[in-house]
Write a protein that holds these residues in place. Structure first.
Motif, PDB file in Angstrom:
ATOM      1  N   ASP A   1     -39.904  58.944   9.329  1.00 32.52           N
ATOM      2  CA  ASP A   1     -39.543  59.525  10.621  1.00 32.52           C
ATOM      3  C   ASP A   1     -40.612  60.487  11.130  1.00 32.52           C
ATOM      4  O   ASP A   1     -40.813  60.622  12.337  1.00 32.52           O
ATOM      5  CB  ASP A   1     -38.213  60.276  10.525  1.00 32.52           C
ATOM      6  N   GLU A   2     -41.297  61.144  10.205  1.00 33.74           N
ATOM      7  CA  GLU A   2     -42.304  62.121  10.618  1.00 33.74           C
ATOM      8  C   GLU A   2     -43.404  61.485  11.467  1.00 33.74           C
ATOM      9  O   GLU A   2     -43.998  62.145  12.308  1.00 33.74           O
ATOM     10  CB  GLU A   2     -42.957  62.797   9.405  1.00 33.74           C
ATOM     11  N   CYS A   3     -43.700  60.212  11.238  1.00 32.95           N
ATOM     12  CA  CYS A   3     -44.769  59.557  12.017  1.00 32.95           C
ATOM     13  C   CYS A   3     -44.422  59.549  13.496  1.00 32.95           C
ATOM     14  O   CYS A   3     -45.259  59.832  14.347  1.00 32.95           O
ATOM     15  CB  CYS A   3     -45.010  58.140  11.509  1.00 32.95           C
ATOM     16  N   GLY A   4     -43.175  59.228  13.823  1.00 33.33           N
ATOM     17  CA  GLY A   4     -42.737  59.264  15.214  1.00 33.33           C
ATOM     18  C   GLY A   4     -42.717  60.675  15.762  1.00 33.33           C
ATOM     19  O   GLY A   4     -43.088  60.925  16.909  1.00 33.33           O
ATOM     20  N   GLU A   5     -42.296  61.620  14.933  1.00 36.12           N
ATOM     21  CA  GLU A   5     -42.268  63.021  15.362  1.00 36.12           C
ATOM     22  C   GLU A   5     -43.685  63.532  15.617  1.00 36.12           C
ATOM     23  O   GLU A   5     -43.927  64.254  16.593  1.00 36.12           O
ATOM     24  CB  GLU A   5     -41.575  63.876  14.301  1.00 36.12           C
ATOM     25  N   HIS A   6     -44.608  63.170  14.742  1.00 34.57           N
ATOM     26  CA  HIS A   6     -46.004  63.591  14.939  1.00 34.57           C
ATOM     27  C   HIS A   6     -46.589  62.926  16.188  1.00 34.57           C
ATOM     28  O   HIS A   6     -47.337  63.562  16.939  1.00 34.57           O
ATOM     29  CB  HIS A   6     -46.858  63.259  13.711  1.00 34.57           C
ATOM     30  N   ALA A   7     -46.251  61.660  16.408  1.00 30.33           N
ATOM     31  CA  ALA A   7     -46.739  60.969  17.604  1.00 30.33           C
ATOM     32  C   ALA A   7     -46.223  61.673  18.856  1.00 30.33           C
ATOM     33  O   ALA A   7     -46.972  61.862  19.828  1.00 30.33           O
ATOM     34  CB  ALA A   7     -46.302  59.505  17.594  1.00 30.33           C
ATOM     35  N   ASP A   8     -44.960  62.085  18.853  1.00 31.19           N
ATOM     36  CA  ASP A   8     -44.401  62.811  19.998  1.00 31.19           C
ATOM     37  C   ASP A   8     -45.133  64.135  20.220  1.00 31.19           C
ATOM     38  O   ASP A   8     -45.391  64.531  21.362  1.00 31.19           O
ATOM     39  CB  ASP A   8     -42.912  63.065  19.796  1.00 31.19           C
ATOM     40  N   ALA A   9     -45.488  64.801  19.112  1.00 30.83           N
ATOM     41  CA  ALA A   9     -46.214  66.074  19.228  1.00 30.83           C
ATOM     42  C   ALA A   9     -47.603  65.856  19.831  1.00 30.83           C
ATOM     43  O   ALA A   9     -48.064  66.643  20.660  1.00 30.83           O
ATOM     44  CB  ALA A   9     -46.329  66.737  17.854  1.00 30.83           C
ATOM     45  N   VAL A  10     -48.262  64.777  19.433  1.00 30.42           N
ATOM     46  CA  VAL A  10     -49.583  64.459  19.998  1.00 30.42           C
ATOM     47  C   VAL A  10     -49.450  64.171  21.489  1.00 30.42           C
ATOM     48  O   VAL A  10     -50.209  64.686  22.314  1.00 30.42           O
ATOM     49  CB  VAL A  10     -50.233  63.262  19.261  1.00 30.42           C
ATOM     50  N   LEU A  11     -48.477  63.355  21.866  1.00 32.02           N
ATOM     51  CA  LEU A  11     -48.276  63.017  23.279  1.00 32.02           C
ATOM     52  C   LEU A  11     -47.972  64.257  24.124  1.00 32.02           C
ATOM     53  O   LEU A  11     -48.365  64.326  25.290  1.00 32.02           O
ATOM     54  CB  LEU A  11     -47.149  61.993  23.429  1.00 32.02           C
ATOM     55  N   ALA A  12     -47.299  65.229  23.531  1.00 33.01           N
ATOM     56  CA  ALA A  12     -46.929  66.435  24.263  1.00 33.01           C
ATOM     57  C   ALA A  12     -48.136  67.257  24.701  1.00 33.01           C
ATOM     58  O   ALA A  12     -48.065  67.983  25.698  1.00 33.01           O
ATOM     59  CB  ALA A  12     -45.992  67.296  23.423  1.00 33.01           C
ATOM     60  N   VAL A  13     -49.250  67.142  23.978  1.00 36.45           N
ATOM     61  CA  VAL A  13     -50.420  67.952  24.326  1.00 36.45           C
ATOM     62  C   VAL A  13     -51.475  67.169  25.108  1.00 36.45           C
ATOM     63  O   VAL A  13     -52.465  67.748  25.556  1.00 36.45           O
ATOM     64  CB  VAL A  13     -51.068  68.593  23.073  1.00 36.45           C
ATOM     65  N   LEU A  14     -51.267  65.868  25.284  1.00 38.16           N
ATOM     66  CA  LEU A  14     -52.221  65.074  26.062  1.00 38.16           C
ATOM     67  C   LEU A  14     -52.009  65.321  27.549  1.00 38.16           C
ATOM     68  O   LEU A  14     -50.881  65.518  28.002  1.00 38.16           O
ATOM     69  CB  LEU A  14     -52.046  63.583  25.766  1.00 38.16           C
ATOM     70  N   PRO A  15     -53.095  65.306  28.323  1.00 36.49           N
ATOM     71  CA  PRO A  15     -52.922  65.456  29.772  1.00 36.49           C
ATOM     72  C   PRO A  15     -52.221  64.233  30.358  1.00 36.49           C
ATOM     73  O   PRO A  15     -52.230  63.150  29.770  1.00 36.49           O
ATOM     74  CB  PRO A  15     -54.363  65.568  30.292  1.00 36.49           C
ATOM     75  N   ALA A  16     -51.622  64.433  31.515  1.00 34.01           N
ATOM     76  CA  ALA A  16     -50.966  63.316  32.208  1.00 34.01           C
ATOM     77  C   ALA A  16     -52.015  62.270  32.561  1.00 34.01           C
ATOM     78  O   ALA A  16     -53.170  62.606  32.856  1.00 34.01           O
ATOM     79  CB  ALA A  16     -50.281  63.815  33.465  1.00 34.01           C
ATOM     80  N   PRO A  17     -51.632  60.996  32.518  1.00 31.01           N
ATOM     81  CA  PRO A  17     -52.603  59.954  32.877  1.00 31.01           C
ATOM     82  C   PRO A  17     -53.003  60.064  34.343  1.00 31.01           C
ATOM     83  O   PRO A  17     -52.209  60.485  35.188  1.00 31.01           O
ATOM     84  CB  PRO A  17     -51.853  58.643  32.603  1.00 31.01           C
ATOM     85  N   ALA A  18     -54.229  59.708  34.612  1.00 37.25           N
ATOM     86  CA  ALA A  18     -54.730  59.756  35.982  1.00 37.25           C
ATOM     87  C   ALA A  18     -54.138  58.599  36.781  1.00 37.25           C
ATOM     88  O   ALA A  18     -53.907  57.514  36.252  1.00 37.25           O
ATOM     89  CB  ALA A  18     -56.252  59.653  35.992  1.00 37.25           C
ATOM     90  N   ASP A  19     -53.896  58.843  38.049  1.00 31.87           N
ATOM     91  CA  ASP A  19     -53.438  57.800  38.952  1.00 31.87           C
ATOM     92  C   ASP A  19     -54.666  57.016  39.386  1.00 31.87           C
ATOM     93  O   ASP A  19     -55.526  57.525  40.104  1.00 31.87           O
ATOM     94  CB  ASP A  19     -52.741  58.437  40.154  1.00 31.87           C
ATOM     95  N   ARG A  20     -54.768  55.776  38.923  1.00 29.87           N
ATOM     96  CA  ARG A  20     -55.942  54.943  39.171  1.00 29.87           C
ATOM     97  C   ARG A  20     -56.248  54.808  40.661  1.00 29.87           C
ATOM     98  O   ARG A  20     -57.399  54.908  41.079  1.00 29.87           O
ATOM     99  CB  ARG A  20     -55.742  53.571  38.531  1.00 29.87           C
ATOM    100  N   ALA A  21     -55.226  54.612  41.473  1.00 27.79           N
ATOM    101  CA  ALA A  21     -55.444  54.444  42.910  1.00 27.79           C
ATOM    102  C   ALA A  21     -56.051  55.708  43.517  1.00 27.79           C
ATOM    103  O   ALA A  21     -56.969  55.625  44.341  1.00 27.79           O
ATOM    104  CB  ALA A  21     -54.131  54.084  43.608  1.00 27.79           C
ATOM    105  N   VAL A  22     -55.577  56.862  43.092  1.00 21.83           N
ATOM    106  CA  VAL A  22     -56.110  58.125  43.620  1.00 21.83           C
ATOM    107  C   VAL A  22     -57.571  58.288  43.221  1.00 21.83           C
ATOM    108  O   VAL A  22     -58.424  58.657  44.044  1.00 21.83           O
ATOM    109  CB  VAL A  22     -55.259  59.321  43.129  1.00 21.83           C
ATOM    110  N   VAL A  23     -57.878  58.016  41.966  1.00 18.11           N
ATOM    111  CA  VAL A  23     -59.257  58.147  41.473  1.00 18.11           C
ATOM    112  C   VAL A  23     -60.177  57.205  42.248  1.00 18.11           C
ATOM    113  O   VAL A  23     -61.281  57.592  42.666  1.00 18.11           O
ATOM    114  CB  VAL A  23     -59.328  57.876  39.959  1.00 18.11           C
ATOM    115  N   LEU A  24     -59.745  55.975  42.472  1.00 15.25           N
ATOM    116  CA  LEU A  24     -60.567  55.009  43.203  1.00 15.25           C
ATOM    117  C   LEU A  24     -60.761  55.429  44.659  1.00 15.25           C
ATOM    118  O   LEU A  24     -61.855  55.269  45.213  1.00 15.25           O
ATOM    119  CB  LEU A  24     -59.954  53.613  43.125  1.00 15.25           C
ATOM    120  N   ARG A  25     -59.721  55.968  45.282  1.00 14.15           N
ATOM    121  CA  ARG A  25     -59.871  56.451  46.671  1.00 14.15           C
ATOM    122  C   ARG A  25     -60.880  57.596  46.746  1.00 14.15           C
ATOM    123  O   ARG A  25     -61.677  57.675  47.676  1.00 14.15           O
ATOM    124  CB  ARG A  25     -58.519  56.898  47.223  1.00 14.15           C
TER     125      ARG A  25
END
Length: 107
Positions: A34-58
């Motif tokens: 179970d810790e693997c999923g918990e650690h994955a959630d912790a990693v995701l919590a500190v990652l920045p939000a994904p960029a909106d591809r359409a906005v970046v291209l504009r």
């Protein structure tokens, strides 16, 4: 088949990497500790939000248009043509990305 949030694939890849780095074999049955999923959630919590591809291209298209204007002023119409083509292509890519995002919301 259940709909998964967009980050589900990333979470699974992170979970797998954590499990394998911890010495556990990965076999896609979801039986890792179970810790693997918990650690994955912790990693995701500190990652920045994904960029909106359409906005970046504009934004990139706007930069190319500005560059085309500068080239036109400095070197003439032919010099600016390539930058205009790039701006047009980036704009089309932004529209395609926006349509793809909208299609994904309807699923």
């Amino acid at each position: 088949m259940t709909d998964q949030p967009a980050g589900a694939g990333l979470r699974d890849r992170i979970r797998r990497a954590i499990c394998e780095a911890s010495g556990f074999a990965w076999d896609d049955d979801g039986l890792e500790p179970d810790e693997c999923g918990e650690h994955a959630d912790a990693v995701l919590a500190v990652l920045p939000a994904p960029a909106d591809r359409a906005v970046v291209l504009r934004e990139a298209a706007a930069v190319a248009r500005d560059e085309a204007a500068h080239l036109h002023d400095d070197m003439g119409q032919k010099a600016a043509a390539g930058a205009r083509l790039v701006a047009d292509r980036l704009s089309r890519m932004a529209e395609e990305a926006q349509q793809g995002d909208t299609a994904g919301e309807r699923r």
